[in-house]
Enzyme design. Structure first.
Site, PDB file in Angstrom:
ATOM      1  N   CYS A   2     -27.604  28.321 138.079  1.00  0.00           N
ATOM      2  CA  CYS A   2     -26.636  27.299 137.574  1.00  0.00           C
ATOM      3  C   CYS A   2     -27.105  25.936 137.200  1.00  0.00           C
ATOM      4  O   CYS A   2     -28.190  25.629 137.611  1.00  0.00           O
ATOM      5  CB  CYS A   2     -25.750  27.106 138.655  1.00  0.00           C
ATOM      6  SG  CYS A   2     -25.269  28.649 139.427  1.00  0.00           S
ATOM      7  N   ARG A  41     -29.621  27.473 132.223  1.00  0.00           N
ATOM      8  CA  ARG A  41     -29.676  27.915 133.913  1.00  0.00           C
ATOM      9  C   ARG A  41     -28.712  29.030 134.019  1.00  0.00           C
ATOM     10  O   ARG A  41     -28.416  29.367 135.075  1.00  0.00           O
ATOM     11  CB  ARG A  41     -29.300  26.584 134.364  1.00  0.00           C
ATOM     12  CG  ARG A  41     -30.147  25.516 134.120  1.00  0.00           C
ATOM     13  CD  ARG A  41     -29.986  24.002 134.851  1.00  0.00           C
ATOM     14  NE  ARG A  41     -30.028  24.288 136.255  1.00  0.00           N
ATOM     15  CZ  ARG A  41     -31.635  23.929 136.716  1.00  0.00           C
ATOM     16  NH1 ARG A  41     -32.401  23.657 135.949  1.00  0.00           N
ATOM     17  NH2 ARG A  41     -31.591  24.094 137.954  1.00  0.00           N
ATOM     18  N   TRP A  47     -24.774  30.888 136.776  1.00  0.00           N
ATOM     19  CA  TRP A  47     -25.395  32.280 137.021  1.00  0.00           C
ATOM     20  C   TRP A  47     -25.012  32.939 138.184  1.00  0.00           C
ATOM     21  O   TRP A  47     -25.465  32.443 139.555  1.00  0.00           O
ATOM     22  CB  TRP A  47     -26.931  31.866 136.891  1.00  0.00           C
ATOM     23  CG  TRP A  47     -27.643  33.338 136.754  1.00  0.00           C
ATOM     24  CD1 TRP A  47     -28.045  33.819 135.585  1.00  0.00           C
ATOM     25  CD2 TRP A  47     -28.521  34.060 137.878  1.00  0.00           C
ATOM     26  NE1 TRP A  47     -28.707  35.199 135.719  1.00  0.00           N
ATOM     27  CE2 TRP A  47     -29.158  35.112 137.137  1.00  0.00           C
ATOM     28  CE3 TRP A  47     -28.590  33.964 139.174  1.00  0.00           C
ATOM     29  CZ2 TRP A  47     -29.761  36.235 137.731  1.00  0.00           C
ATOM     30  CZ3 TRP A  47     -29.317  35.085 139.659  1.00  0.00           C
ATOM     31  CH2 TRP A  47     -30.119  35.859 139.076  1.00  0.00           C
ATOM     32  N   ASN A 102     -25.023  24.183 142.778  1.00  0.00           N
ATOM     33  CA  ASN A 102     -26.286  25.009 142.416  1.00  0.00           C
ATOM     34  C   ASN A 102     -27.282  25.228 143.667  1.00  0.00           C
ATOM     35  O   ASN A 102     -27.741  24.166 144.167  1.00  0.00           O
ATOM     36  CB  ASN A 102     -27.299  24.313 141.432  1.00  0.00           C
ATOM     37  CG  ASN A 102     -28.779  24.940 140.964  1.00  0.00           C
ATOM     38  OD1 ASN A 102     -28.626  26.082 140.986  1.00  0.00           O
ATOM     39  ND2 ASN A 102     -29.486  24.049 140.682  1.00  0.00           N
ATOM     40  N   GLY A 103     -27.358  26.572 143.753  1.00  0.00           N
ATOM     41  CA  GLY A 103     -28.166  26.933 145.064  1.00  0.00           C
ATOM     42  C   GLY A 103     -27.328  28.243 145.577  1.00  0.00           C
ATOM     43  O   GLY A 103     -26.661  28.813 145.066  1.00  0.00           O
ATOM     44  N   GLU A 160     -47.941  39.544 128.682  1.00  0.00           N
ATOM     45  CA  GLU A 160     -47.119  38.885 128.318  1.00  0.00           C
ATOM     46  C   GLU A 160     -46.402  39.079 126.975  1.00  0.00           C
ATOM     47  O   GLU A 160     -45.144  38.858 126.955  1.00  0.00           O
ATOM     48  CB  GLU A 160     -47.760  37.377 128.239  1.00  0.00           C
ATOM     49  CG  GLU A 160     -47.159  36.137 127.483  1.00  0.00           C
ATOM     50  CD  GLU A 160     -45.706  35.802 128.295  1.00  0.00           C
ATOM     51  OE1 GLU A 160     -45.599  36.299 129.434  1.00  0.00           O
ATOM     52  OE2 GLU A 160     -44.800  35.290 127.736  1.00  0.00           O
ATOM     53  N   LYS A 206     -42.270  39.580 126.556  1.00  0.00           N
ATOM     54  CA  LYS A 206     -41.436  39.008 125.850  1.00  0.00           C
ATOM     55  C   LYS A 206     -40.546  40.077 124.941  1.00  0.00           C
ATOM     56  O   LYS A 206     -39.335  39.743 124.855  1.00  0.00           O
ATOM     57  CB  LYS A 206     -42.155  38.174 124.719  1.00  0.00           C
ATOM     58  CG  LYS A 206     -42.922  37.016 124.899  1.00  0.00           C
ATOM     59  CD  LYS A 206     -42.167  35.966 125.056  1.00  0.00           C
ATOM     60  CE  LYS A 206     -41.557  35.604 126.448  1.00  0.00           C
ATOM     61  NZ  LYS A 206     -42.483  35.091 127.449  1.00  0.00           N
ATOM     62  N   GLU A 245     -37.522  41.360 127.623  1.00  0.00           N
ATOM     63  CA  GLU A 245     -36.588  40.250 128.031  1.00  0.00           C
ATOM     64  C   GLU A 245     -35.476  39.889 127.138  1.00  0.00           C
ATOM     65  O   GLU A 245     -34.339  39.637 127.121  1.00  0.00           O
ATOM     66  CB  GLU A 245     -37.256  39.053 128.962  1.00  0.00           C
ATOM     67  CG  GLU A 245     -37.735  38.018 127.962  1.00  0.00           C
ATOM     68  CD  GLU A 245     -38.421  36.730 128.741  1.00  0.00           C
ATOM     69  OE1 GLU A 245     -37.459  36.273 129.459  1.00  0.00           O
ATOM     70  OE2 GLU A 245     -39.362  36.302 128.503  1.00  0.00           O
ATOM     71  N   HIS A 302     -54.681  57.505 133.642  1.00  0.00           N
ATOM     72  CA  HIS A 302     -54.438  57.904 135.137  1.00  0.00           C
ATOM     73  C   HIS A 302     -53.256  57.930 135.153  1.00  0.00           C
ATOM     74  O   HIS A 302     -52.450  57.735 136.378  1.00  0.00           O
ATOM     75  CB  HIS A 302     -54.985  56.785 135.766  1.00  0.00           C
ATOM     76  CG  HIS A 302     -56.285  56.559 135.793  1.00  0.00           C
ATOM     77  ND1 HIS A 302     -57.394  57.562 136.449  1.00  0.00           N
ATOM     78  CD2 HIS A 302     -57.131  55.902 135.175  1.00  0.00           C
ATOM     79  CE1 HIS A 302     -58.634  57.138 136.250  1.00  0.00           C
ATOM     80  NE2 HIS A 302     -58.488  56.272 135.124  1.00  0.00           N
ATOM     81  N   LYS A 346     -32.817  30.365 132.424  1.00  0.00           N
ATOM     82  CA  LYS A 346     -34.288  29.825 132.270  1.00  0.00           C
ATOM     83  C   LYS A 346     -34.958  29.447 133.641  1.00  0.00           C
ATOM     84  O   LYS A 346     -36.160  29.651 133.744  1.00  0.00           O
ATOM     85  CB  LYS A 346     -34.136  28.667 131.399  1.00  0.00           C
ATOM     86  CG  LYS A 346     -35.405  27.682 131.188  1.00  0.00           C
ATOM     87  CD  LYS A 346     -35.900  28.212 129.897  1.00  0.00           C
ATOM     88  CE  LYS A 346     -37.221  27.529 129.599  1.00  0.00           C
ATOM     89  NZ  LYS A 346     -38.306  28.584 129.151  1.00  0.00           N
TER      90      LYS A 346
HETATM   91  O1  M6R Z   1     -40.177  27.524 135.227  1.00  0.00           O
HETATM   92  P1  M6R Z   1     -41.072  28.821 135.711  1.00  0.00           P
HETATM   93  O2  M6R Z   1     -42.183  28.684 134.804  1.00  0.00           O
HETATM   94  O3  M6R Z   1     -41.306  28.502 137.188  1.00  0.00           O
HETATM   95  O4  M6R Z   1     -40.343  29.977 135.435  1.00  0.00           O
HETATM   96  C1  M6R Z   1     -40.963  31.314 135.751  1.00  0.00           C
HETATM   97  C2  M6R Z   1     -40.169  32.489 135.266  1.00  0.00           C
HETATM   98  O5  M6R Z   1     -38.951  32.416 135.475  1.00  0.00           O
HETATM   99  C3  M6R Z   1     -40.230  32.207 133.483  1.00  0.00           C
HETATM  100  O6  M6R Z   1     -41.580  32.247 133.191  1.00  0.00           O
HETATM  101  C4  M6R Z   1     -39.773  33.678 132.959  1.00  0.00           C
HETATM  102  O7  M6R Z   1     -40.246  34.741 133.243  1.00  0.00           O
HETATM  103  C5  M6R Z   1     -39.283  33.687 131.639  1.00  0.00           C
HETATM  104  N1  M6R Z   1     -38.248  34.157 131.304  1.00  0.00           N
HETATM  105  C6  M6R Z   1     -40.187  34.222 130.586  1.00  0.00           C
HETATM  106  O8  M6R Z   1     -40.087  34.152 129.415  1.00  0.00           O
END
Ligand code: M6R
Length: 609
Positions: free
Chosen positions: A2, A27, A75, A101-102, A482, A486, A489, A505, A604
């Site tokens: 949030c 957020r 969120w 937020n929390g 990685e 990408k 997500e 395996h 994010k």
């Molecule tokens: O702000 P942070 O780097 O701690 O965030 C970590 C993850 O939440 C962040 O990298 C997330 O996996 C991204 N959506 C990846 O693209």
């Protein structure tokens, strides 16, 4: 997660709150809402499920007038996304409004207790206990009531509170969730993050846990939990508002991919200079302390964790210190072995990820020394670590991390070299060669970006597939993880990353005619082995896009299409290899019509556990 925002001043607040929320949508975007106090001291609330645009539509039909207000983008954690569960939440008598937020961990207990005192609840949220608790303690002073309420709340919070009995102020407080206060001319702000107020001011206070802020038209007062005034330093933010805008690109993600050459220059500048030792800002870690380290933990989440996987390889190879890389949510509960010889490196773009922050605190409490790598100046990890190294990537808005990842990789190299210089584990010639190649990376990244059509074409041919596999060995395996994240997500294609040698395996059972495989074979010492792995999947019908270092044209004998990565030291190749993978994920998501910058179910910054 949030995002919260608040404004007090002379202007109409609604549009300022909406503008702020638009910068905080990263957020969370399950719902949005605002509460505004009008000139008669009446409190009006408007909120709507779904994207901010829904709320804007509502406000067009029924504007809220007033110069004091708070806003929220959600969120969902407790209670489904709905109008009723949207913030702001008010007390039973509609006199107090709260954005949060929390997570209030003891909300069920508080709700029961407040119900026994006659309070009623309409939402399923944890937050709704807060305005009622403040109401319970309200004896004519909002700040006192908020202070009392926070003594009963367990969990994490950044709160913005307005009350019709004191229509000239906003009270705010944080604990384990980010909050800043902004200083304008005769107008003042609160926000979860800097971009929310960047259009109006660049002067901010970064608030610490349990600091209470009172915003009025006359200024900002900050108090500690004992109600003593706190004098804080004003920080001048150097990002400008344009940096957080799309600047002509269709999405933030593609803009941020293109910003990597500049981000590399900014991150390397003055730290990596041929002929001079690596300079890590104001790092306080001494040569003696480095010699004392017997174990390094790199702890992070998501993409930052993937940068840590590269970091393990880099630091172990350059500094010969054992490195464990951990997912923060696992690390914090697995009772890791920590002592005063332990160095922890936490990596977090936002610097606010709840699990990463908790892991940092746990390690510090047990005597570890902590270096934070973050992109956000003044973020929680930066303030709580012993040392901080910033990735100067500039604001990253798209949920999918790109330039933060590659600049995190650069900091891993810098730390590896810094340790190697102090421990004499690598010859000075070798160190110099790595530095020289590192300084070529911005230009080579520019070159990688000129090949985007290849990725666009591959995306057009593959976007309708249901599954995708990424293979690699060594550093390429780390990059494969990685690349795979990408794709999944932002395009919602099921994707997995596998170490080439691990394929047989079990996972090879999934390969059939037409399965898409992205095979990374950039590491010269593992090239032949990867070629064998590629053969294993092509024999079973896989369609393979292979990546190799420039000159390794051998790969064309085994793959359908090949992409070459400019020749630099093998250890540095992940920084370049990931760029076409970011582009591939982007173009696949665009082809599939996905909401690239705001993928479903994500936010994010994950500021809840
Ligand atoms: O702000 P942070 O780097 O701690 O965030 C970590 C993850 O939440 C962040 O990298 C997330 O996996 C991204 N959506 C990846 O693209």
């Amino acid at each position: 997660m949030c995002g919260i925002v608040g404004y007090i001043g002379k202007k109409q607040t609604s549009s300022i709150l909406i503008n702020g929320l638009s910068k905080l949508e990263y957020r969370g975007y399950d719902s949005a809402g605002i509460a505004v106090l009008d000139e008669n001291g009446k409190m009006n609330v408007s909120k709507s499920k779904g994207r901010l645009a829904n709320l804007e539509g509502k406000l067009k039909e029924m504007p809220l007038n007033g110069t004091i207000g708070i806003g929220h983008t959600r969120w969902a954690t407790h209670g489904e996304p709905s109008d009723i569960n949207s913030h702001p939440h008010t007390n039973s008598n509609n006199t107090i409004s709260v954005v949060h937020n929390g997570i209030i961990e003891n909300y069920l207990h508080l709700r029961e207790w407040l119900t026994s005192k006659g309070y009623t609840f309409i939402s399923e949220t944890d937050t709704e206990v807060v305005p009622n608790l403040i109401d319970y303690f309200y004896k004519g002073d909002l700040l006192d009531a908020v202070m009392m309420a926070t003594t009963k709340i367990e969990g994490s919070y950044a709160l913005g509170v307005v009350c019709i009995n004191e229509p000239d102020k906003i009270v705010a407080v944080r604990k384990d969730s980010p909050l800043i206060a902004g200083i304008g001319e005769g107008e003042f702000y609160i926000a979860s993050d800097v971009p929310a107020i960047l259009n109006y001011t660049r002067d901010v206070y970064y608030l610490n846990d349990k600091e209470f802020v009172v915003l009025s038209k006359n200024g900002i007062e900050i108090y500690d939990a004992e109600k003593q005034r706190v004098n804080k330093e004003v920080h001048h933010v150097t990002w400008n508002a344009d940096a957080a805008e799309k600047g002509g690109y269709e999405h933030f993600m593609i803009k941020e991919i293109h910003e990597q050459p500049k981000a590399f220059r900014d991150t390397l500048s003055s730290r990596v200079v041929p002929g001079s030792p690596i300079s890590l800002d104001k790092i306080t870690l001494t040569k003696e302390q480095i010699e004392n380290i017997n174990r390094v933990y790199i702890v992070a989440c998501g993409t930052a964790y993937h940068a840590g996987v590269v970091g393990k390889y880099v630091i172990e190879n350059l500094a010969r210190i054992p490195v464990e890389v951990d997912i923060a949510s696992e690390f914090r509960y697995r009772n890791p072995i920590i002592n005063d010889k332990t160095l922890m490196i936490v990596m977090s773009q936002s610097g606010e990820t709840a699990d990463t922050l908790a892991a940092l605190r746990e390690a510090k409490a047990q005597g570890a020394r902590v270096i934070a790598i973050t992109n956000v100046v003044g973020s929680s990890v930066s303030r709580e670590a012993d040392d901080v190294i910033y990735t100067w990537a500039g604001p990253e808005v798209a949920v999918a991390s790109t330039k933060a990842y590659t600049t995190q990789l650069l900091t891993m190299y810098m730390i590896g070299l810094f340790f190697a210089e102090n421990l004499n584990t690598v010859s000075s010639e070798e160190i110099e060669e790595i530095k020289v190649d590192m300084l070529k990376l911005p230009e080579l990244a520019e070159e990688m970006l000129t090949h985007k059509e290849v990725m666009q074409k591959f995306a057009v041919n593959t976007y309708s597939h249901k599954d995708m596999f990424f293979l690699g060995r060594g550093l390429d395996y780390a990059v494969a993880m990685e690349g795979s994240l990408k794709v999944k997500e932002i395009s919602y294609i099921h994707s997995e990353a596998y170490a080439g040698g691990e394929l047989k395996h079990g996972t090879i059972a999934l390969i059939e005619e037409g399965t898409i495989v992205i095979a990374l074979a950039t590491q010269s010492d593992l090239f032949e082995k990867m070629v064998s792995n590629i053969r294993e999947v092509t024999t079973r019908g896989a369609k393979v896009l292979g990546f190799a270092a420039e000159g390794n044209t051998e790969i064309e004998k085994t793959v359908g299409s090949a992409m070459y990565i400019p020749k630099v030291k093998d250890i540095l190749l992940p920084v370049l290899t990931v760029i076409p993978l970011q582009l591939l994920a982007y173009y696949i998501a665009v082809q599939r019509g996905c909401d690239v910058d705001k993928p479903r179910n994500l936010a994010k910054s994950v500021t809840v556990e």
